[in-house]
Write a protein that holds these residues in place. Structure first.
Motif, PDB file in Angstrom:
ATOM      1  N   PRO A 173       0.814  -1.223   0.000  1.00 29.61           N
ATOM      2  CA  PRO A 173       0.000   0.000   0.000  1.00 29.61           C
ATOM      3  C   PRO A 173       0.847   1.271   0.000  1.00 29.61           C
ATOM      4  N   SER A 174       0.333   2.279  -0.682  1.00 27.54           N
ATOM      5  CA  SER A 174       1.005   3.562  -0.808  1.00 27.54           C
ATOM      6  C   SER A 174       1.431   4.120   0.562  1.00 27.54           C
ATOM      7  N   LEU A 175       0.509   4.019   1.547  1.00 28.41           N
ATOM      8  CA  LEU A 175       0.819   4.601   2.859  1.00 28.41           C
ATOM      9  C   LEU A 175       1.922   3.838   3.592  1.00 28.41           C
TER      10      LEU A 175
ATOM     11  N   GLY B 230       0.483  17.250  -3.045  1.00 27.87           N
ATOM     12  CA  GLY B 230       0.663  15.918  -3.645  1.00 27.87           C
ATOM     13  C   GLY B 230       1.265  14.964  -2.615  1.00 27.87           C
ATOM     14  N   ASN B 231       1.768  13.835  -3.098  1.00 23.41           N
ATOM     15  CA  ASN B 231       2.312  12.839  -2.174  1.00 23.41           C
ATOM     16  C   ASN B 231       3.661  13.244  -1.605  1.00 23.41           C
ATOM     17  N   ASN B 232       4.374  14.141  -2.288  1.00 25.55           N
ATOM     18  CA  ASN B 232       5.605  14.662  -1.688  1.00 25.55           C
ATOM     19  C   ASN B 232       5.248  15.432  -0.416  1.00 25.55           C
ATOM     20  N   GLY B 233       4.207  16.239  -0.521  1.00 30.73           N
ATOM     21  CA  GLY B 233       3.724  16.967   0.656  1.00 30.73           C
ATOM     22  C   GLY B 233       3.277  16.002   1.750  1.00 30.73           C
ATOM     23  N   ALA B 234       2.607  14.927   1.331  1.00 28.88           N
ATOM     24  CA  ALA B 234       2.138  13.922   2.305  1.00 28.88           C
ATOM     25  C   ALA B 234       3.327  13.347   3.073  1.00 28.88           C
ATOM     26  N   ASP B 235       4.430  13.087   2.349  1.00 27.57           N
ATOM     27  CA  ASP B 235       5.655  12.608   3.018  1.00 27.57           C
ATOM     28  C   ASP B 235       6.113  13.608   4.085  1.00 27.57           C
ATOM     29  N   GLY B 236       6.117  14.888   3.691  1.00 22.15           N
ATOM     30  CA  GLY B 236       6.605  15.931   4.607  1.00 22.15           C
ATOM     31  C   GLY B 236       5.752  16.019   5.861  1.00 22.15           C
TER      32      GLY B 236
ATOM     33  N   PHE C 197       7.271  19.915  -3.914  1.00 22.10           N
ATOM     34  CA  PHE C 197       7.131  19.050  -5.100  1.00 22.10           C
ATOM     35  C   PHE C 197       8.177  17.944  -5.055  1.00 22.10           C
ATOM     36  N   GLY C 198       7.781  16.786  -5.529  1.00 26.56           N
ATOM     37  CA  GLY C 198       8.743  15.699  -5.723  1.00 26.56           C
ATOM     38  C   GLY C 198       8.813  15.370  -7.194  1.00 26.56           C
ATOM     39  N   VAL C 199       8.645  14.101  -7.515  1.00 24.31           N
ATOM     40  CA  VAL C 199       8.736  13.700  -8.923  1.00 24.31           C
ATOM     41  C   VAL C 199       7.496  14.120  -9.722  1.00 24.31           C
ATOM     42  N   GLY C 200       6.505  14.680  -9.038  1.00 25.12           N
ATOM     43  CA  GLY C 200       5.279  15.094  -9.728  1.00 25.12           C
ATOM     44  C   GLY C 200       5.345  16.505 -10.289  1.00 25.12           C
ATOM     45  N   LEU C 201       6.478  17.185 -10.133  1.00 25.76           N
ATOM     46  CA  LEU C 201       6.585  18.544 -10.701  1.00 25.76           C
ATOM     47  C   LEU C 201       6.374  18.451 -12.206  1.00 25.76           C
ATOM     48  N   SER C 202       5.418  19.242 -12.706  1.00 25.88           N
ATOM     49  CA  SER C 202       5.057  19.017 -14.103  1.00 25.88           C
ATOM     50  C   SER C 202       5.245  20.241 -14.989  1.00 25.88           C
ATOM     51  N   ARG C 203       5.626  21.367 -14.396  1.00 23.95           N
ATOM     52  CA  ARG C 203       5.800  22.587 -15.207  1.00 23.95           C
ATOM     53  C   ARG C 203       6.654  23.573 -14.429  1.00 23.95           C
ATOM     54  N   ASN C 204       6.980  24.687 -15.070  1.00 24.52           N
ATOM     55  CA  ASN C 204       7.811  25.687 -14.415  1.00 24.52           C
ATOM     56  C   ASN C 204       7.154  26.224 -13.149  1.00 24.52           C
TER      57      ASN C 204
ATOM     58  N   VAL D 103      12.759  16.439   0.650  1.00 20.30           N
ATOM     59  CA  VAL D 103      12.112  15.134   0.603  1.00 20.30           C
ATOM     60  C   VAL D 103      12.100  14.645  -0.848  1.00 20.30           C
ATOM     61  N   ASP D 104      12.791  13.576  -1.111  1.00 21.60           N
ATOM     62  CA  ASP D 104      12.894  12.915  -2.423  1.00 21.60           C
ATOM     63  C   ASP D 104      13.762  13.679  -3.411  1.00 21.60           C
ATOM     64  N   ILE D 105      13.501  14.959  -3.615  1.00 23.21           N
ATOM     65  CA  ILE D 105      14.329  15.789  -4.510  1.00 23.21           C
ATOM     66  C   ILE D 105      14.014  17.249  -4.152  1.00 23.21           C
TER      67      ILE D 105
HETATM   68  N1  LIG Z   1       2.766   6.079  -2.979  1.00 21.16           N
HETATM   69  C1  LIG Z   1       3.579   6.743  -3.760  1.00 21.16           C
HETATM   70  O1  LIG Z   1       3.328   6.949  -4.940  1.00 21.16           O
HETATM   71  C2  LIG Z   1       4.767   7.251  -3.130  1.00 21.16           C
HETATM   72  C3  LIG Z   1       5.210   8.526  -3.434  1.00 21.16           C
HETATM   73  N2  LIG Z   1       6.156   9.114  -2.714  1.00 21.16           N
HETATM   74  C4  LIG Z   1       6.293  10.541  -2.746  1.00 21.16           C
HETATM   75  O2  LIG Z   1       5.377  11.115  -3.643  1.00 21.16           O
HETATM   76  C5  LIG Z   1       6.024  12.028  -4.521  1.00 21.16           C
HETATM   77  C6  LIG Z   1       5.292  12.116  -5.809  1.00 21.16           C
HETATM   78  O3  LIG Z   1       3.991  12.526  -5.477  1.00 21.16           O
HETATM   79  P1  LIG Z   1       2.978  13.074  -6.576  1.00 21.16           P
HETATM   80  O4  LIG Z   1       3.016  12.162  -7.745  1.00 21.16           O
HETATM   81  O5  LIG Z   1       1.680  13.226  -5.894  1.00 21.16           O
HETATM   82  O6  LIG Z   1       3.597  14.427  -7.019  1.00 21.16           O
HETATM   83  P2  LIG Z   1       4.271  15.634  -6.185  1.00 21.16           P
HETATM   84  O7  LIG Z   1       5.715  15.580  -6.377  1.00 21.16           O
HETATM   85  O8  LIG Z   1       3.742  15.670  -4.806  1.00 21.16           O
HETATM   86  O9  LIG Z   1       3.750  16.898  -7.004  1.00 21.16           O
HETATM   87  C7  LIG Z   1       2.430  16.951  -7.460  1.00 21.16           C
HETATM   88  C8  LIG Z   1       1.740  18.192  -6.967  1.00 21.16           C
HETATM   89  O10 LIG Z   1       2.457  19.340  -7.375  1.00 21.16           O
HETATM   90  C9  LIG Z   1       1.617  20.151  -8.189  1.00 21.16           C
HETATM   91  N3  LIG Z   1       2.458  20.790  -9.185  1.00 21.16           N
HETATM   92  C10 LIG Z   1       3.311  20.207 -10.058  1.00 21.16           C
HETATM   93  N4  LIG Z   1       4.043  21.123 -10.705  1.00 21.16           N
HETATM   94  C11 LIG Z   1       3.659  22.330 -10.229  1.00 21.16           C
HETATM   95  C12 LIG Z   1       4.056  23.665 -10.467  1.00 21.16           C
HETATM   96  N5  LIG Z   1       5.034  23.957 -11.334  1.00 21.16           N
HETATM   97  N6  LIG Z   1       3.450  24.655  -9.802  1.00 21.16           N
HETATM   98  C13 LIG Z   1       2.482  24.388  -8.911  1.00 21.16           C
HETATM   99  N7  LIG Z   1       2.056  23.133  -8.630  1.00 21.16           N
HETATM  100  C14 LIG Z   1       2.635  22.126  -9.271  1.00 21.16           C
HETATM  101  C15 LIG Z   1       0.557  19.259  -8.707  1.00 21.16           C
HETATM  102  O11 LIG Z   1      -0.564  20.036  -8.966  1.00 21.16           O
HETATM  103  P3  LIG Z   1      -1.346  19.986 -10.364  1.00 21.16           P
HETATM  104  O12 LIG Z   1      -0.305  19.763 -11.440  1.00 21.16           O
HETATM  105  O13 LIG Z   1      -2.251  18.836 -10.219  1.00 21.16           O
HETATM  106  O14 LIG Z   1      -1.993  21.286 -10.445  1.00 21.16           O
HETATM  107  C16 LIG Z   1       0.387  18.312  -7.525  1.00 21.16           C
HETATM  108  O15 LIG Z   1      -0.405  18.898  -6.541  1.00 21.16           O
HETATM  109  C17 LIG Z   1       7.430  11.484  -4.617  1.00 21.16           C
HETATM  110  O16 LIG Z   1       8.341  12.481  -5.008  1.00 21.16           O
HETATM  111  C18 LIG Z   1       7.656  11.002  -3.201  1.00 21.16           C
HETATM  112  O17 LIG Z   1       8.041  12.083  -2.382  1.00 21.16           O
HETATM  113  C19 LIG Z   1       6.815   8.359  -1.652  1.00 21.16           C
HETATM  114  O18 LIG Z   1       6.140   8.617  -0.472  1.00 21.16           O
HETATM  115  C20 LIG Z   1       6.817   6.894  -1.901  1.00 21.16           C
HETATM  116  C21 LIG Z   1       5.438   6.383  -2.146  1.00 21.16           C
END
Ligand SMILES: NC(=O)C1=CN([C@@H]2O[C@H](COP(=O)(O)OP(=O)(O)OC[C@H]3O[C@@H](n4cnc5c(N)ncnc54)[C@H](OP(=O)(O)O)[C@@H]3O)[C@@H](O)[C@H]2O)[C@@H](O)CC1
Ligand SMILES: Nc1ncnc2c1ncn2[C@@H]1O[C@H](COP(=O)(O)OP(=O)(O)O)[C@@H](O)[C@H]1O
Ligand SMILES: [K+]
Length: 498
Positions: A24-26, A57-63, A128-135, A157-159
């Motif tokens: 599980p993710s958690l 996102g989940n990076n924040g959840a980690d924090g 932000f972690g690996v989910g950063l999707s834009r500037n 956390v993570d990066i």
């Molecule tokens: N169970 C797991 O999967 C595990 C995951 N793990 C952890 O999860 C992390 C990945 O989590 P994640 O995929 O939720 O993405 P994350 O890095 O939190 O960012 C997404 C958020 O950022 C936002 N956003 C993006 N770019 C943006 C911008 N330029 N400016 C503003 N907003 C922006 C985006 O918003 P949106 O694009 O939807 O508007 C969304 O809200 C990974 O690095 C690791 O730490 C570990 O715990 C191991 C288990």
């Protein structure tokens, strides 16, 4: 050997582990947070005030989970949320609920000022972690700039937030961390520059991803560790100089003597048994003085004797060609003759420049060739700008194998070595190695490894690793500014197995 993974591929590993393996993710998150909390406890005292700045996102959840763990262990903690909680991931909402029930104060990060940050000792960067999707822009940008100006110690956390986890590019702005803990494996974006400069002390924790999940993702990059020095062939007792290769070094020209000397000497220090230098006649005397161990054959630039070259090629079982040779017609003929031989060959510097200008030579590249371009040489080879190569360092290196079936070491502060089987990122070395002749030394190490019997793949990936360790050893003895290529050569003997 350890692994490195891109952010994109890590997401695949996450998904596979959660959805197919069933962890599980958690559960993963709990281990991720624990590894950061442990590091903070090891490196700060319990009176430290800690804040987590968390995206939704989940990076924040980690924090948030890191803060909860520290709170339970007696730290004074507070969580600042950045972003719209209505759009938060389920994991984030769960972590916030838990934190609230535990009794941690939760605030809005958009109101967080520099002054307030300065009063805290530790910032957990989980925007932000690996989910950063834009500037990154707007309030996020201001927040990251304030973090970077604050006096607090920053744990990413993570990066570090703002780095592209695939390329190491800064997406507008990025957190400058003191510590970074990557989850799973080291992230590519945390080891490549400029990202590497934002991570502070970098570490990783597997947090429970099984091997089967990595096997499902497309590319796993690797880096060498000291254990891998055992890949260097042992020297049998019952041997003679012929056992350790006949290396032909084709280097230097009328006004360039040093390249042949540096390359040949580095090859000797790596273990090559016999080294023959083929160079312009003007270099004979000085090379014989500098390196009496080498045999020297010379050519006349005005009256080139191809037969003499052919005899040298015939004699050799390993060839290094390129450093300081020039890029004229003679050099084209030299490179062509070497490629025709299909022997194990390292091609550097002007050797690469000559091939860049000639489609026929490009087509002659083969699986026993190792090209060692720096960014400028690679740009010419690919007919691209240096910035284009820099921005696509790994892909450019990969193309040496993909397009030309050869092996390559794309040299930079983090060199990328590619073979048929693998992509290695070199983690050794330092800025003191950005000095004239340092690349010639690398060429010599590659050639030396081939001469002592390393296969082409191992020679390609181990050479930058050894070269970097040698540079790092020199850096323990003198300021980086003072390092010269000859110093690097002299440390090779402290790395090779006894
Ligand atoms: N169970 C797991 O999967 C595990 C995951 N793990 C952890 O999860 C992390 C990945 O989590 P994640 O995929 O939720 O993405 P994350 O890095 O939190 O960012 C997404 C958020 O950022 C936002 N956003 C993006 N770019 C943006 C911008 N330029 N400016 C503003 N907003 C922006 C985006 O918003 P949106 O694009 O939807 O508007 C969304 O809200 C990974 O690095 C690791 O730490 C570990 O715990 C191991 C288990
Ligand atoms: N900042 C750095 N960190 C680590 N290694 C570096 C750094 N700068 C340069 N190097 C290494 O030094 C070598 C320089 O090679 P090159 O540019 O070909 O030099 P030259 O042409 O003067 O011989 C490469 O192997 C490169 O990886
Ligand atoms: K982060």
């Amino acid at each position: 050997m350890e692994r490195i993974i891109s952010g994109t591929d890590m997401k695949k590993v996450d998904e596979y582990t959660i959805n197919e393996v069933g962890i599980p993710s958690l559960v993963l998150m709990e281990r991720a947070a624990k590894s950061v909390a442990d590091l903070i406890e090891e490196t700060t005292d319990k009176n430290s005030e800690v804040i987590a700045i968390a995206g939704t996102g989940n990076n924040g959840a980690d924090g948030v989970a890191v803060c909860r763990m520290l709170y339970i262990d007696g730290y004074n903690t507070c969580i600042y949320i950045m972003g719209n909680i209505d759009k938060a991931t389920q994991e984030f909402k769960t972590q916030i609920e838990i934190a609230q029930k535990v009794g941690i104060e939760i605030k809005d990060a958009s109101r967080l000022t520099r002054d307030e940050m300065d009063k805290k000792h530790v910032i957990v960067d989980s925007i932000f972690g690996v989910g950063l999707s834009r500037n990154v822009d707007g309030d996020y940008k201001k927040l990251i700039e304030a973090i970077n100006q604050s006096k607090a110690k920053v744990y990413a956390v993570d990066i570090p937030s703002g780095l592209n986890a695939d390329t190491g590019k800064v997406m507008g702005v990025a957190v400058k961390a003191d510590y970074t803990v990557c989850f799973g494996e080291l992230k590519l974006g945390a080891v490549l520059y400029p990202g590497a400069d934002y991570c502070g002390k970098l570490s990783f924790d597997n947090i429970g991803f099984p091997d089967v999940s990595y096997k499902k993702c497309e590319t796993v990059y690797k880096y060498h560790t000291s254990d891998d020095l055992k890949l260097i062939p042992k020297r049998p007792n019952y041997s003679n100089k012929g056992t350790y290769g006949k290396l032909l070094v084709i280097a230097g020209n009328k006004d360039i003597t040093g390249a042949a000397f540096l390359c040949a000497k580095a090859a000797f220090r790596t273990g090559a048994g016999l080294v023959r230098i083929f160079t312009a006649k003007e270099n004979r005397e000085v090379i014989q003085k500098l390196l009496p161990e080498a045999m020297v054959n010379v050519y006349d630039t005005d009256d080139f004797d191809k037969k003499a070259l052919d005899a040298c090629i015939e004699w050799a079982n390993v060839i290094a060609i390129g450093p300081g040779i020039g890029t004229g017609g003679i050099q084209k003929n030299m490179v062509e003759a070497v490629l025709e031989s299909r022997k194990n060959t390292v091609i550097d510097a002007d050797g690469i420049n000559v091939i860049s200008q000639n489609v026929k030579l490009k087509k002659m590249l083969h699986k026993n060739v190792i090209l060692t371009p720096h960014l400028g040489e690679m740009a010419r080879f690919e007919n691209k700008t240096i910035d284009e190569i820099k921005d696509n360092l790994v892909k450019s290196a990969f193309n040496i194998n993909y397009m030309y079936n050869a092996n390559g070491i794309l040299k930079d502060a983090r060199s990328v070595a590619v073979t048929q089987d693998d992509i290695y990122i070199n983690m050794t070395g330092n800025s003191g190695m950005a000095t004239a002749g340092s690349g010639d030394v690398l060429t010599g190490i590659v050639a030396g490894l081939l001469a002592i019997g390393c296969n082409v793949e191992n020679a390609t990936t181990l050479a930058p690793y050894i070269h970097g360790i040698a540079g790092d050893l020199v850096a323990t003895k003198m300021p980086k500014a003072s390092i010269m290529a000859t110093d690097i050569i002299e440390e090779i003997k402290n790395i090779m197995p006894q």
